[in-house]
Design an enzyme around this catalytic site. Sequence first.
Site, PDB file in Angstrom:
ATOM      1  N   ARG A  68     -13.314   4.028 -14.645  1.00  0.00           N
ATOM      2  CA  ARG A  68     -14.429   4.679 -15.326  1.00  0.00           C
ATOM      3  C   ARG A  68     -14.504   4.257 -16.795  1.00  0.00           C
ATOM      4  O   ARG A  68     -15.591   4.074 -17.343  1.00  0.00           O
ATOM      5  CB  ARG A  68     -14.293   6.204 -15.208  1.00  0.00           C
ATOM      6  CG  ARG A  68     -15.554   6.927 -15.628  1.00  0.00           C
ATOM      7  CD  ARG A  68     -15.487   8.421 -15.451  1.00  0.00           C
ATOM      8  NE  ARG A  68     -16.765   9.011 -15.828  1.00  0.00           N
ATOM      9  CZ  ARG A  68     -16.956  10.295 -16.057  1.00  0.00           C
ATOM     10  NH1 ARG A  68     -15.962  11.158 -15.928  1.00  0.00           N
ATOM     11  NH2 ARG A  68     -18.147  10.753 -16.404  1.00  0.00           N
ATOM     12  N   ASP A  73     -17.295   1.864 -21.245  1.00  0.00           N
ATOM     13  CA  ASP A  73     -17.152   1.038 -22.439  1.00  0.00           C
ATOM     14  C   ASP A  73     -18.032  -0.205 -22.358  1.00  0.00           C
ATOM     15  O   ASP A  73     -18.814  -0.486 -23.265  1.00  0.00           O
ATOM     16  CB  ASP A  73     -15.691   0.614 -22.636  1.00  0.00           C
ATOM     17  CG  ASP A  73     -15.494  -0.147 -23.936  1.00  0.00           C
ATOM     18  OD1 ASP A  73     -15.887   0.385 -24.999  1.00  0.00           O
ATOM     19  OD2 ASP A  73     -14.975  -1.272 -23.903  1.00  0.00           O
ATOM     20  N   ASP A  80     -15.563  -3.567 -25.852  1.00  0.00           N
ATOM     21  CA  ASP A  80     -14.901  -3.633 -27.156  1.00  0.00           C
ATOM     22  C   ASP A  80     -14.095  -2.386 -27.497  1.00  0.00           C
ATOM     23  O   ASP A  80     -13.721  -2.172 -28.640  1.00  0.00           O
ATOM     24  CB  ASP A  80     -15.935  -3.890 -28.256  1.00  0.00           C
ATOM     25  CG  ASP A  80     -17.035  -2.821 -28.282  1.00  0.00           C
ATOM     26  OD1 ASP A  80     -16.898  -1.786 -27.587  1.00  0.00           O
ATOM     27  OD2 ASP A  80     -18.033  -3.025 -28.990  1.00  0.00           O
ATOM     28  N   SER A  82     -14.995   0.577 -27.863  1.00  0.00           N
ATOM     29  CA  SER A  82     -15.656   1.533 -28.756  1.00  0.00           C
ATOM     30  C   SER A  82     -15.596   2.947 -28.180  1.00  0.00           C
ATOM     31  O   SER A  82     -15.565   3.928 -28.929  1.00  0.00           O
ATOM     32  CB  SER A  82     -17.107   1.122 -29.007  1.00  0.00           C
ATOM     33  OG  SER A  82     -17.858   1.113 -27.809  1.00  0.00           O
ATOM     34  N   GLU A  94     -18.283   8.241 -29.233  1.00  0.00           N
ATOM     35  CA  GLU A  94     -19.076   8.122 -28.012  1.00  0.00           C
ATOM     36  C   GLU A  94     -18.640   9.147 -26.967  1.00  0.00           C
ATOM     37  O   GLU A  94     -19.406   9.495 -26.062  1.00  0.00           O
ATOM     38  CB  GLU A  94     -18.948   6.710 -27.423  1.00  0.00           C
ATOM     39  CG  GLU A  94     -19.578   5.625 -28.260  1.00  0.00           C
ATOM     40  CD  GLU A  94     -19.292   4.226 -27.727  1.00  0.00           C
ATOM     41  OE1 GLU A  94     -19.077   4.075 -26.498  1.00  0.00           O
ATOM     42  OE2 GLU A  94     -19.269   3.270 -28.531  1.00  0.00           O
ATOM     43  N   ASN A 100     -20.928  10.808 -21.207  1.00  0.00           N
ATOM     44  CA  ASN A 100     -19.482  10.613 -21.054  1.00  0.00           C
ATOM     45  C   ASN A 100     -18.765  11.911 -20.698  1.00  0.00           C
ATOM     46  O   ASN A 100     -17.532  11.991 -20.798  1.00  0.00           O
ATOM     47  CB  ASN A 100     -18.900  10.013 -22.336  1.00  0.00           C
ATOM     48  CG  ASN A 100     -19.342   8.577 -22.537  1.00  0.00           C
ATOM     49  OD1 ASN A 100     -19.558   7.845 -21.578  1.00  0.00           O
ATOM     50  ND2 ASN A 100     -19.490   8.162 -23.788  1.00  0.00           N
ATOM     51  N   THR A 251     -11.010  10.156   2.257  1.00  0.00           N
ATOM     52  CA  THR A 251     -10.089   9.246   1.563  1.00  0.00           C
ATOM     53  C   THR A 251     -10.385   9.322   0.059  1.00  0.00           C
ATOM     54  O   THR A 251     -10.850   8.352  -0.538  1.00  0.00           O
ATOM     55  CB  THR A 251     -10.242   7.793   2.075  1.00  0.00           C
ATOM     56  OG1 THR A 251     -11.623   7.388   1.948  1.00  0.00           O
ATOM     57  CG2 THR A 251      -9.819   7.675   3.521  1.00  0.00           C
TER      58      THR A 251
END
Length: 330
Positions: A68, A73, A80, A82, A94, A100, A251
């Site tokens: 994830r 990212d 990068d 960030s 972020e 997020n 699963t």
Amino acid sequence: MANKYNHFSLSSRFLFLLLPLLLQIYYVRSELQLNYYSESCPRAEEIIKEQVATLYHKHGNTAVSWIRNLFHDCMVKSCDASVYLDTANGQESEKTSPRNFGMRNFKYIETIKQALENECPKTVSCADIVALSARDGLLWLGGPRVEMRSGRKDSKESYLAEVENYLPNHNDSMSSVLSRFQSIGVDTEGTVALLGAHSVGRVHCVNLVHRLYPTVDPTIDPDYAEYLKGRCPSPDPNSEEVLYSRNDRETPMILDNMYYKNILSNKGLLIVDQELVTDPNTSPFVEKMAADNGYFHDQFARALHILSENNPLTGDQGEIRKVCRYVNSV
């Protein structure tokens, strides 16, 4: 004859203008290399592999987090790291973006980083940890091996204001989702494969209840809807509480094609999951992946590799952070 000449002239002019951009993309990506740290830090990739394994045995869900992290990212402007930056010095993280929501296990990135710093100070970037931890975490989830190149540098800034422009939302139309992935070079087949990452992990009730209350989304299997209501009994769940449903009940910690079988049976958790089945551009790939786990793994590996090399900072761009949560002090 003149029309043909003019058409050729215009085409040539277009290619001439496009060539520098294509060369720049090739040059940036060609600076990434397999075994980039073979001389500067020979055990770098082995250390990451060891740490990912240790953390998996202590906290199995870290393997899901590494995949994830790569998605959240690399989709936003560049691979990068960030997304790892905390709010500091007037720059908001972020991590605070609603897109997020639910991301976790960031503290264990520092565990990996510290092990690397002990071996080779100021050498291995957090951005490469993003890519290489995803590669190794994927194997613990039964996924395919992806050859990740390295040599990325770390961003010196967060891109909070940009997150919603790049990261698809689970309520977006399929055309919007496909467009966002295509903008970084991932085709429709690859997008369907990457969404198969929903095979592992879980979805918080905050992102589910709009399909259950006040009335159940008619595209959800009725028995499955009752199960989801049991997991998410309130139409207004507390985002601070751990209220969730697994993407795959059979699963749940294996990256396999059960996800596609589930959504073909109207057992997708998110709107975007169900849209994969109903959209004519994506449904043939859903059916093919549901029928062939090897094909799914091949396409997932291909798409993840493309995602991992989205516009990396290399050479003199960016920096090598000492701590992944903060830019280096001047």
